[in-house]
Enzyme design. Sequence first.
Site, PDB file in Angstrom:
ATOM      1  CE  LYS A 102       1.094   0.924   8.973  1.00  0.00           C
ATOM      2  NZ  LYS A 102       0.584   1.935   7.871  1.00  0.00           N
ATOM      3  CG  ASP A 139       2.718   3.584   5.840  1.00  0.00           C
ATOM      4  OD1 ASP A 139       2.691   4.999   6.081  1.00  0.00           O
ATOM      5  OD2 ASP A 139       1.839   2.952   5.655  1.00  0.00           O
ATOM      6  CD  GLU A 180       2.762   3.690   2.334  1.00  0.00           C
ATOM      7  OE1 GLU A 180       3.194   2.599   1.920  1.00  0.00           O
ATOM      8  OE2 GLU A 180       1.591   3.072   3.017  1.00  0.00           O
ATOM      9  CD  GLU A 220      -2.290   5.076   3.179  1.00  0.00           C
ATOM     10  OE1 GLU A 220      -1.155   4.551   3.063  1.00  0.00           O
ATOM     11  OE2 GLU A 220      -3.216   4.758   3.971  1.00  0.00           O
ATOM     12  CG  ASP A 248      -7.450   1.672  -1.098  1.00  0.00           C
ATOM     13  OD1 ASP A 248      -8.775   0.956  -1.635  1.00  0.00           O
ATOM     14  OD2 ASP A 248      -7.076   1.308  -0.066  1.00  0.00           O
ATOM     15  CG  HIS A 261      -3.667   1.977   0.618  1.00  0.00           C
ATOM     16  ND1 HIS A 261      -4.872   1.891   1.033  1.00  0.00           N
ATOM     17  CD2 HIS A 261      -2.779   1.939   1.785  1.00  0.00           C
ATOM     18  CE1 HIS A 261      -5.079   1.676   2.287  1.00  0.00           C
ATOM     19  NE2 HIS A 261      -3.966   1.797   3.064  1.00  0.00           N
ATOM     20  CD  GLU A 299      -0.447  -2.034   1.834  1.00  0.00           C
ATOM     21  OE1 GLU A 299      -0.925  -0.946   0.963  1.00  0.00           O
ATOM     22  OE2 GLU A 299      -0.190  -1.626   2.933  1.00  0.00           O
TER      23      GLU A 299
HETATM   24 MG    MG Z   1      -0.004   3.544   4.510  1.00  0.00          MG
END
Ligand code: MG
Length: 377
Positions: free
Chosen positions: A166, A194, A220, A246, A269, A296, A329
């Site tokens: 992150k 991300d 991301e 996502e 997703d 995702h 993922e």
């Molecule tokens: Mg993400």
Amino acid sequence: MKIAAIQTYILTDKLEDSFYFSQWAYSERNICIVKITSDSGHVGWGEGYGPATIIKAGIEHLSQYIMDLNPLETETIWGVMYRRTLDFSRSGVLVSAMSAIDVALWDLKGRVLDQPVHQLLGGKKRDSIIPYATGMYFNDRDDLSQSLPNEAKRYAELGYKAMKMKVGLGVEQDIEYVKAVRQAIGRDVQLMIDSNHAYNLREAIALAKAVEEYNISWFEEPVSPEYYNQYAELRQKTSIPIAGGECEYLRFGFQRLFQARAVDIAQPDICATGGLTEAKRIATLASVYGVEIVPHTWGTGIALAAAAHFIANLDLLPGRMMAPMALIEYDRTENKLREELTSSDMTFVNGEFTISDKPGLGFDLHEEVLEKYSQVI
Ligand code: MG
């Protein structure tokens, strides 16, 4: 054959250690699971990505339109659900509810026909895929300058060939942590970042330029998902591939993303964007625009299995003999629901998952675990 019953469950688990990312903190896991039973006694399982109570209400609303339909007709049922929601919800949580039902129907269809879902989707194009570890969230307990690289090193030692961290704490802070993580894992492990749309375009460009030297495989959700043009502009200003999607729903949402030339990698997703039925259409659309797909994935083993079967069937473009392996993922944050609800033969060996050839989505779901975490509301 007919759909005989549709049941929903909200599973909740309080986390031992809360964590946060650029948008909010998680102190518990919440997920809506759907069980669909046919009049032949077969069962299929699905889950929706998004707020569980709203998804549950959505599934209950949609149930009236699809009860008694033939569960093998996944596309017919998808069309019925879509037509009944189109006027009110062309994106968002009602589409997640549709997705949960669609995933359950594919699982059910596979179990009825005694075939793995990847075969029903058109065939297994690879036997194994590479899970990338999603982790390196934030908390206030640890010194992140130590804990983030330590966590990254742990994944590398476990054999992960790729991982995602992150960012979104502020550009300067992010640069320091990305540098530390890259140093901890060496050059050979793929590293993605991300921000969960934490930044405006100016900040996103500054961060991207500053971390280019750390060999980042993708950035991301750099900016808010509404700003397709900002995605496109950032793509022109950095050598780091840009990923997103996502928060995007249906093939129509992805068409907007692709037409704007917003992303190198699209991330539908499956449990939100319209299920496996719609994800396959999105993959076809992506191939028209020459955009890669890496879904995702968040939630339980149901979502993970749906993504694995989808990726097993996905065309990697361009076709070539020495193509890189497909990524999936794999959330590594604390989640007992993910660990306990299902078991499958899709095990992690030498940094890879072997695709399950068992019927349906290939997992066993432990109904006693469903009871254990079911919320009575
Ligand atoms: Mg993400």
